[in-house]
Design a protein around this motif. Structure first.
Motif, short mmCIF file in Angstrom:
data_model
loop_
_atom_site.label_atom_id
_atom_site.label_comp_id
_atom_site.label_asym_id
_atom_site.label_seq_id
_atom_site.Cartn_x
_atom_site.Cartn_y
_atom_site.Cartn_z
N HIS A 1 35.82 -64.49 33.00
CA HIS A 1 35.60 -65.22 34.25
C HIS A 1 36.09 -66.66 34.15
CE1 HIS A 1 33.51 -61.82 35.94
NE2 HIS A 1 32.71 -61.77 34.90
N GLY A 2 37.23 -66.83 33.52
CA GLY A 2 37.87 -68.14 33.44
C GLY A 2 37.34 -69.06 32.36
N ILE A 3 36.40 -68.60 31.57
CA ILE A 3 35.83 -69.40 30.48
C ILE A 3 36.20 -68.75 29.16
CG2 ILE A 3 33.68 -70.16 29.39
CD1 ILE A 3 32.43 -70.39 32.13
N MET A 4 36.58 -69.56 28.18
CA MET A 4 36.91 -69.02 26.87
C MET A 4 35.64 -68.77 26.07
SD MET A 4 39.50 -70.47 23.90
CE MET A 4 40.97 -70.20 24.91
N LEU A 5 35.57 -67.59 25.46
CA LEU A 5 34.50 -67.24 24.53
C LEU A 5 35.11 -67.10 23.15
CD1 LEU A 5 32.66 -64.44 26.57
CD2 LEU A 5 32.16 -66.89 26.54
N GLY A 6 34.48 -67.69 22.13
CA GLY A 6 35.09 -67.61 20.82
C GLY A 6 34.09 -67.74 19.68
N TYR A 7 34.49 -67.17 18.56
CA TYR A 7 33.74 -67.30 17.31
C TYR A 7 34.37 -68.36 16.42
CZ TYR A 7 31.09 -62.95 18.02
OH TYR A 7 30.24 -61.98 18.49
N GLY A 8 33.53 -69.04 15.66
CA GLY A 8 34.04 -69.86 14.58
C GLY A 8 34.52 -68.96 13.44
N ARG A 9 35.29 -69.52 12.53
CA ARG A 9 35.70 -68.78 11.33
C ARG A 9 34.61 -68.89 10.29
NH1 ARG A 9 40.28 -65.48 9.77
NH2 ARG A 9 40.27 -65.43 7.49
N VAL B 1 29.34 -57.19 18.43
CA VAL B 1 28.74 -58.46 18.84
C VAL B 1 27.23 -58.37 18.67
CG1 VAL B 1 28.36 -60.04 20.76
CG2 VAL B 1 30.60 -58.94 20.47
N GLY B 2 26.69 -59.21 17.81
CA GLY B 2 25.26 -59.19 17.51
C GLY B 2 24.47 -60.13 18.40
N CYS B 3 24.43 -59.82 19.69
CA CYS B 3 23.74 -60.69 20.65
C CYS B 3 22.33 -60.17 20.94
CB CYS B 3 24.54 -60.77 21.95
SG CYS B 3 24.86 -59.16 22.70
N PRO C 1 32.70 -82.21 37.91
CA PRO C 1 32.10 -81.80 36.63
C PRO C 1 32.80 -82.49 35.46
CG PRO C 1 32.60 -79.89 38.01
CD PRO C 1 33.26 -81.06 38.66
N VAL C 2 32.03 -82.90 34.47
CA VAL C 2 32.60 -83.50 33.27
C VAL C 2 33.02 -82.37 32.32
CG1 VAL C 2 32.15 -84.96 31.26
CG2 VAL C 2 31.20 -85.58 33.50
N PRO C 3 34.28 -82.31 31.91
CA PRO C 3 34.74 -81.24 31.02
C PRO C 3 33.86 -81.11 29.78
CG PRO C 3 36.59 -82.56 31.76
CD PRO C 3 35.35 -83.28 32.21
N ALA C 4 33.63 -79.87 29.35
CA ALA C 4 32.66 -79.66 28.28
C ALA C 4 32.97 -78.39 27.49
CB ALA C 4 31.25 -79.57 28.88
N LEU C 5 32.39 -78.33 26.29
CA LEU C 5 32.32 -77.13 25.47
C LEU C 5 30.87 -76.91 25.09
CD1 LEU C 5 35.32 -77.65 22.98
CD2 LEU C 5 35.29 -76.23 25.04
N ALA C 6 30.51 -75.67 24.81
CA ALA C 6 29.15 -75.34 24.38
C ALA C 6 29.19 -74.69 23.00
CB ALA C 6 28.48 -74.40 25.37
N PHE C 7 28.23 -75.07 22.15
CA PHE C 7 28.14 -74.53 20.79
C PHE C 7 26.72 -74.03 20.54
CE2 PHE C 7 31.64 -77.57 20.46
CZ PHE C 7 32.57 -76.85 19.72
N TYR C 8 26.61 -72.88 19.88
CA TYR C 8 25.33 -72.33 19.47
C TYR C 8 25.60 -71.26 18.42
CZ TYR C 8 26.94 -69.57 23.51
OH TYR C 8 27.70 -68.87 24.40
N HIS C 9 24.56 -70.61 17.91
CA HIS C 9 24.75 -69.66 16.81
C HIS C 9 24.91 -68.22 17.28
CE1 HIS C 9 24.67 -67.99 12.80
NE2 HIS C 9 23.72 -67.15 13.18
N ILE C 10 23.89 -67.68 17.95
CA ILE C 10 23.91 -66.27 18.36
C ILE C 10 24.69 -66.15 19.67
CG2 ILE C 10 22.49 -64.30 19.05
CD1 ILE C 10 20.22 -65.53 17.35
N PRO C 11 25.68 -65.27 19.73
CA PRO C 11 26.47 -65.15 20.97
C PRO C 11 25.62 -64.70 22.15
CG PRO C 11 26.95 -63.32 19.48
CD PRO C 11 26.12 -64.30 18.70
N VAL C 12 25.99 -65.19 23.33
CA VAL C 12 25.34 -64.71 24.55
C VAL C 12 25.90 -63.33 24.88
CG1 VAL C 12 24.88 -67.03 25.44
CG2 VAL C 12 27.06 -65.90 26.00
N ARG C 13 25.23 -62.62 25.78
CA ARG C 13 25.60 -61.22 26.06
C ARG C 13 27.01 -61.09 26.63
NH1 ARG C 13 22.93 -57.18 24.78
NH2 ARG C 13 24.43 -55.91 25.95
N GLU C 14 27.52 -62.14 27.25
CA GLU C 14 28.87 -62.06 27.82
C GLU C 14 29.94 -61.84 26.76
OE1 GLU C 14 26.43 -63.70 31.10
OE2 GLU C 14 26.53 -64.05 28.93
N PHE C 15 29.67 -62.24 25.50
CA PHE C 15 30.62 -61.91 24.42
C PHE C 15 30.76 -60.39 24.32
CE2 PHE C 15 30.07 -66.26 23.27
CZ PHE C 15 31.08 -66.60 22.38
#
Length: 333
Positions: free
Chosen positions: A271-279, A234-236, A201-215
């Motif tokens: 589950h081993g993946i970082m979830l985060g908000y922007g400032r 969390v407004g998902c 797998p090629v290392p990656a990050l994902a960006f979007y606006h509304i958080p997914v339910r896992e947040f």
């Protein structure tokens, strides 16, 4: 070769270099570094001086960090007229000749005189934009951004997704979600990148606006642990379309990062993946209760499956720096 042919060939070469300069290829530096600045929730009202704080913050973030790429994760415009508002946001970035990409939020085009497509068209015409919609998808701001390594091959990927605005399903209230067709596109592209990378797998990050339910799941776990501020829920979406699970199965995405909540900037592991908000990066056209606006910064390394991230405040301070992978704990600046 006659003179007309020579002049034509020269024109073609000059035009090609001009296009490349206007929409540059993303590459790691010779020292293996690459820096991303995430701005989010600017909520610009072009005719309202309350937006000035947001524009000052953009300039400060760019001067402090001098990023290699700027990613804006939604809710750019909060009132008509939209085009002057977009121009206010993008001018500081374009004038510094910095590559940038935009994904839209729930307020974009709902509180504006431009449709989502018109806004995306405007952004795609701007120099230094590197985010172009994928033809055939029923979404405007969906694209992958490959970052080339020292060997000229794709070493890292940013998946930018369109989380929509509000639910389009009868009987389901609340926010929209990343659609199935986007996830299918991501799965195809992720598999193709893995096959071209000798099966890894090629290392990656994902960006979007509304958080997914896992947040929300992570924040409600039995012993939740996060670093940063969590001052609102969390407004998902009420529904889970499966994007997080797809990234977990593909094994490429190390972190998901969103906007949407103005009073949260926390990061956590799920589950081993970082979830985060922007400032929160905006001004006073909308609610905000953190002491300073700012941005989130990412430090990537060529050929290494890891990254650092921290929050840069508009007063210049750096806070909440963490490293992935490993335990979720602060690291020294």
């Amino acid at each position: 070769m006659n003179r007309k042919t020579i002049l034509f060939n020269v024109f073609v070469v000059v035009f090609a270099f001009s296009v490349a300069a206007q929409h540059p290829e993303l590459k790691f530096h010779s020292d293996g570094s690459f820096k991303i600045l995430q701005l989010t929730d600017l909520h610009i009202k072009a005719l309202d001086t309350l937006s000035n704080r947001a524009i000052r913050n953009i300039n400060r973030m760019l001067d402090y960090e001098k990023p290699d790429l700027v990613v804006i994760t939604g809710d750019l415009i909060f009132a008509a007229p939209g085009e002057p508002g977009l121009r206010m946001i993008l001018e500081p970035i374009i004038s510094r000749k910095l590559p940038f990409a935009v994904t839209w939020g729930n307020h974009d085009n709902n509180d504006c005189d431009m449709t989502r497509r018109e806004m995306q068209d405007y952004v795609e015409r701007q120099p230094y934009n590197v985010g172009f919609r994928v033809d055939g998808l029923n979404a405007e701001s969906v694209f992958k951004l490959p970052i080339k390594g020292s060997d000229g091959k794709t070493s890292f990927v940013l998946w930018v997704m369109d989380s929509g605005a509000y639910s389009r399903i009868q009987g389901v209230e609340g926010y929209d979600f990343i659609s199935y067709e986007q996830i299918e596109w991501y799965n195809r592209e992720s598999r193709a990148l893995r096959e071209a990378n000798d099966g890894f797998p090629v290392p990656a990050l994902a960006f979007y606006h509304i958080p997914v339910r896992e947040f929300d799941d992570a924040s409600r776990a039995e012993h939740p642990k996060w670093i940063g501020h969590k001052l609102e829920h969390v407004g998902c979406s009420l529904l889970n379309s499966g994007f997080f699970t797809a990234t977990l199965l593909n094994g490429d995405v190390m972190g998901h990062f969103c906007g949407h909540e103005h009073d949260s900037d926390f990061v956590t592991l799920w589950h081993g993946i970082m979830l985060g908000y922007g400032r929160f990066s905006g001004g006073n056209t909308v609610y905000n209760n953190l002491d300073y606006n700012g941005g989130r910064v990412f430090l990537l390394k060529d050929g290494v499956r890891e990254f650092d991230t921290y929050v840069r405040l508009s007063n210049g301070d750096i806070i909440e720096r963490v490293h992935y992978p490993g335990l979720l704990q602060k690291v020294n600046n």
